[in-house]
Design a protein around this motif. Sequence first.
Motif, PDB file in Angstrom:
ATOM      1  N   ALA A  74      89.112  23.634  40.580  1.00 16.24           N
ATOM      2  CA  ALA A  74      89.676  24.701  41.078  1.00 16.24           C
ATOM      3  C   ALA A  74      91.205  24.394  40.614  1.00 16.24           C
ATOM      4  CB  ALA A  74      89.511  25.153  42.436  1.00 16.24           C
ATOM      5  N   GLY A  75      91.853  23.255  41.101  1.00 14.97           N
ATOM      6  CA  GLY A  75      93.222  22.906  40.919  1.00 14.97           C
ATOM      7  C   GLY A  75      93.519  22.352  39.587  1.00 14.97           C
ATOM      8  N   MET A  76      92.453  22.583  38.554  1.00 15.71           N
ATOM      9  CA  MET A  76      92.969  21.977  37.068  1.00 15.71           C
ATOM     10  C   MET A  76      94.122  22.335  36.605  1.00 15.71           C
ATOM     11  SD  MET A  76      90.830  22.089  33.606  1.00 15.71           S
ATOM     12  CE  MET A  76      91.202  23.798  33.121  1.00 15.71           C
ATOM     13  N   ALA A  77      94.559  23.877  36.642  1.00 12.57           N
ATOM     14  CA  ALA A  77      95.684  24.402  35.946  1.00 12.57           C
ATOM     15  C   ALA A  77      96.890  23.737  36.565  1.00 12.57           C
ATOM     16  CB  ALA A  77      95.621  25.913  35.877  1.00 12.57           C
ATOM     17  N   GLU A  78      96.910  23.622  37.953  1.00 14.29           N
ATOM     18  CA  GLU A  78      98.111  23.226  38.800  1.00 14.29           C
ATOM     19  C   GLU A  78      98.397  21.569  38.411  1.00 14.29           C
ATOM     20  OE1 GLU A  78     101.486  22.921  40.774  1.00 14.29           O
ATOM     21  OE2 GLU A  78     100.415  24.667  40.044  1.00 14.29           O
ATOM     22  N   LYS A  79      97.276  20.858  38.505  1.00 18.72           N
ATOM     23  CA  LYS A  79      97.426  19.576  37.831  1.00 18.72           C
ATOM     24  C   LYS A  79      97.962  19.411  36.563  1.00 18.72           C
ATOM     25  CE  LYS A  79      94.408  15.559  37.939  1.00 18.72           C
ATOM     26  NZ  LYS A  79      93.066  14.895  38.172  1.00 18.72           N
ATOM     27  N   LEU A  80      97.420  20.174  35.572  1.00 26.65           N
ATOM     28  CA  LEU A  80      98.292  19.992  34.417  1.00 26.65           C
ATOM     29  C   LEU A  80      99.413  20.528  34.162  1.00 26.65           C
ATOM     30  CD1 LEU A  80      95.093  21.489  32.072  1.00 26.65           C
ATOM     31  CD2 LEU A  80      96.017  19.204  32.406  1.00 26.65           C
ATOM     32  N   ARG A  81      99.977  21.497  35.110  1.00 24.36           N
ATOM     33  CA  ARG A  81     101.578  21.992  35.138  1.00 24.36           C
ATOM     34  C   ARG A  81     102.299  20.622  35.624  1.00 24.36           C
ATOM     35  NH1 ARG A  81      99.096  26.659  37.577  1.00 24.36           N
ATOM     36  NH2 ARG A  81      98.800  28.263  36.006  1.00 24.36           N
ATOM     37  N   GLN A  82     101.565  19.878  36.561  1.00 24.54           N
ATOM     38  CA  GLN A  82     102.472  19.028  37.202  1.00 24.54           C
ATOM     39  C   GLN A  82     102.672  17.607  36.202  1.00 24.54           C
ATOM     40  OE1 GLN A  82     100.292  18.119  40.917  1.00 24.54           O
ATOM     41  NE2 GLN A  82     101.049  19.825  41.932  1.00 24.54           N
TER      42      GLN A  82
END
Length: 287
Positions: free
Chosen positions: A224-232
């Motif tokens: 679920a948090g993949m996009a946010e992990k990539l943004r970081q």
Amino acid sequence: MPLQQLVEHFNDRLGFHGNSRPFVFNNGAVHGLYGPIQIGSRLSPVRAAENPSRIAGYCAGQELTNSPAEPLFGDDIEHLLNHPLSPSIDTLSILNFDRLSRTVHMLNYLLLPAQAETDTLFLDVDPRHILGVKENHGVYFEEIIVRCGLETRNVAITVPVSPAYARFQQQLNQGLENYRSRGYRIALKFDYAALGRQANQLIQALEPNFVSLSANSLNRIREAGMAEKLRQWTALSRSIGGQSLLTNVTHIKGSALAQNTGFELVEGDFYGTPYLGLEKTEAPLYA
């Protein structure tokens, strides 16, 4: 110097695996001969994520065959290139294969439309090559680059980050610093599963010019948090002055993900067909 003369120059100067004439230039492309293996180049444009019509460089991949019509099995090649360190592997063979491949890619790069001074050729380097060379990394290849009329800053030494080499990280880091000291750019290639605190610490310590991630490794992720992990992750790259690259983009979903998570650069068949020497089977979508 015309390309045919360059090929003959390197044939006179270089010899790999007992082959005194390892380079062949025909049908609009350069190939290398290494025993029964013929090495060609797959040069895929690296583009600006926000403006895919702007080419920032090329990723070099290998086209390997054991005859003009009979390709080697992909799993066999992956084993050849990525097998963990083992005393049974001939270090000199690894060095020669790696150097021959990079020379082939460099020569085929010259066949592409005129490069801008800021263009970068991304060349994979086997970690075992870096470990097998004790000092002065990049000196050998620098002669080839200069002879081709380019500079080391036009080349990004690309190294996969793998747990298999964790215990040799200090030696790998020293080798990469040797490349950097000669003007080469440094790129680290990650798998999504490797992202995390240890990867972040490595990026902060090495401050690579580029960090890359394959879109192939994201297709199986249901986090679920993949996009946010990539943004970081892409933000971390920017914070140390680097650029992030999403490779192997084949669908619009991957292109949208790159833009939504802050990748500056993209590469993949979604944007057009790679060059194989001078030939390409169709015009790029963003020509």
